[in-house]
Design an enzyme around this catalytic site. Structure first.
Site, PDB file in Angstrom:
ATOM      1  N   HIS A  55      46.575 -70.564  57.075  1.00 38.78           N
ATOM      2  CA  HIS A  55      45.953 -71.896  57.029  1.00 38.78           C
ATOM      3  C   HIS A  55      44.682 -71.961  57.878  1.00 38.78           C
ATOM      4  CE1 HIS A  55      48.264 -73.153  60.776  1.00 38.78           C
ATOM      5  NE2 HIS A  55      47.135 -73.803  60.971  1.00 38.78           N
ATOM      6  N   GLU A  67      38.502 -62.769  75.975  1.00 36.89           N
ATOM      7  CA  GLU A  67      38.132 -64.107  76.434  1.00 36.89           C
ATOM      8  C   GLU A  67      39.176 -64.681  77.388  1.00 36.89           C
ATOM      9  OE1 GLU A  67      35.582 -65.908  76.136  1.00 36.89           O
ATOM     10  OE2 GLU A  67      34.586 -65.678  74.207  1.00 36.89           O
ATOM     11  N   ASN A  69      37.856 -67.891  79.619  1.00 35.30           N
ATOM     12  CA  ASN A  69      37.160 -69.175  79.524  1.00 35.30           C
ATOM     13  C   ASN A  69      36.170 -69.073  78.366  1.00 35.30           C
ATOM     14  OD1 ASN A  69      35.308 -71.320  79.792  1.00 35.30           O
ATOM     15  ND2 ASN A  69      35.794 -71.540  81.956  1.00 35.30           N
ATOM     16  N   VAL A  72      32.163 -70.046  78.885  1.00 36.33           N
ATOM     17  CA  VAL A  72      31.182 -69.299  79.680  1.00 36.33           C
ATOM     18  C   VAL A  72      31.302 -67.809  79.385  1.00 36.33           C
ATOM     19  CG1 VAL A  72      31.214 -71.005  81.546  1.00 36.33           C
ATOM     20  CG2 VAL A  72      32.721 -69.023  81.662  1.00 36.33           C
ATOM     21  N   GLU A  77      33.902 -60.102  77.338  1.00 35.69           N
ATOM     22  CA  GLU A  77      34.084 -60.474  75.943  1.00 35.69           C
ATOM     23  C   GLU A  77      33.537 -59.428  74.978  1.00 35.69           C
ATOM     24  OE1 GLU A  77      33.143 -64.234  78.337  1.00 35.69           O
ATOM     25  OE2 GLU A  77      32.315 -62.221  78.148  1.00 35.69           O
ATOM     26  N   ASP A  99      52.606 -68.108  55.952  1.00 37.02           N
ATOM     27  CA  ASP A  99      51.383 -68.541  56.648  1.00 37.02           C
ATOM     28  C   ASP A  99      50.902 -67.418  57.574  1.00 37.02           C
ATOM     29  OD1 ASP A  99      49.299 -70.065  57.582  1.00 37.02           O
ATOM     30  OD2 ASP A  99      50.550 -71.391  58.816  1.00 37.02           O
ATOM     31  N   SER A 192      46.764 -72.752  66.440  1.00 34.40           N
ATOM     32  CA  SER A 192      47.167 -72.171  65.162  1.00 34.40           C
ATOM     33  C   SER A 192      46.687 -70.742  65.009  1.00 34.40           C
ATOM     34  CB  SER A 192      46.581 -72.977  64.003  1.00 34.40           C
ATOM     35  OG  SER A 192      47.318 -74.133  63.775  1.00 34.40           O
TER      36      SER A 192
END
Length: 238
Positions: A55, A67, A69, A72, A77, A99, A192
């Site tokens: 979905h 990640e 935060n 920023v 990352e 799903d 999700s």
């Protein structure tokens, strides 16, 4: 009847209520799915594949790994675009059966202490198993309050009888409930597609629920153990 999580975050999506801020990069398999903004979570299962919820489908997704935060740049990352987004062929958008979705990355992620894979289940988890759900979803069941830092919640898998009594006629063999029947702690909008990890294995994908953290309405999760062969065959053929 409102399905809370069954839409990406720009509609109504899913998030952690009643949890805590995860220890930085402790859920290093957690992905943020972005299309100019965070809309769903995901789980890195190999250097080139991410599992999420069907979905959450968009034809083009930027996967953000490492990640904590998301507002920023923390220097850990990795941003990698999708090259393929593959919904389960039997996904049913009405009842959210099957799903689950796979995202192939355009290049392999570099695995390190901030970005790592999570194992697929060796078997299904029994009720009572303690698990960890995580995400950047809504912190509130009643208002909009989205965190920048990754949130975690420890929660148990509930029995199928509790799950069926909470959602009569709505739970398929590809779903399970987890959380607290008394309410107060749950995943919510924006979570999700994200991981439910039990004993180091990805047992669930955040799928749907009635509201967030409501009494007698626990979160409903895709039962990943039913999809091991679909996942492996899809990865090998793509």
């Amino acid at each position: 009847f409102a399905v809370a999580f069954a839409a990406p975050i720009d509609d109504e999506d899913d998030k952690i209520v009643g949890g805590y801020e995860c220890r930085k990069n402790s859920a290093s398999y957690q992905a943020s799915l972005q299309s100019g903004y965070h809309f769903c979570g995901g789980s890195l299962i190999s250097s080139t594949w991410v599992v999420s919820a069907a979905h959450c489908y968009k034809s083009r997704i930027q996967v953000r790994l490492g990640e904590h935060n998301i507002a920023v740049n923390e220097g850990t990352e990795q941003f990698i675009d999708s090259v393929k987004v593959i919904m389960h062929p039997s996904y049913n958008s009405r009842n959210l059966d099957n799903d689950i979705m796979l995202i192939k990355l355009s290049k392999p992620a570099s695995l390190n202490s901030y970005v790592s894979t999570v194992a697929l289940p060796s078997s299904c988890a029994s009720s009572g198993t303690r698990c960890l759900v995580s995400g950047w979803g809504n912190l509130s069941g009643s208002s909009s309050n989205y965190p920048d830092t990754l949130r975690c919640l420890d929660l148990p898998i509930l029995s199928s009888s509790s799950c069926n009594s909470a959602y009569p006629g709505q739970i398929t063999s590809n779903m399970f409930c987890a959380g607290f029947m008394e309410g107060g702690k749950d995943s919510c909008q924006g979570d999700s597609g994200g991981p439910v990890v039990c004993n180091g294995q990805l047992q669930g994908v955040v799928s749907w629920g009635y509201g967030c953290a409501q009494r007698n309405k626990p979160g409903v999760y895709t039962k990943v153990c039913n999809y091991r062969s679909w996942i492996s065959s899809t990865m090998s053929s793509n």
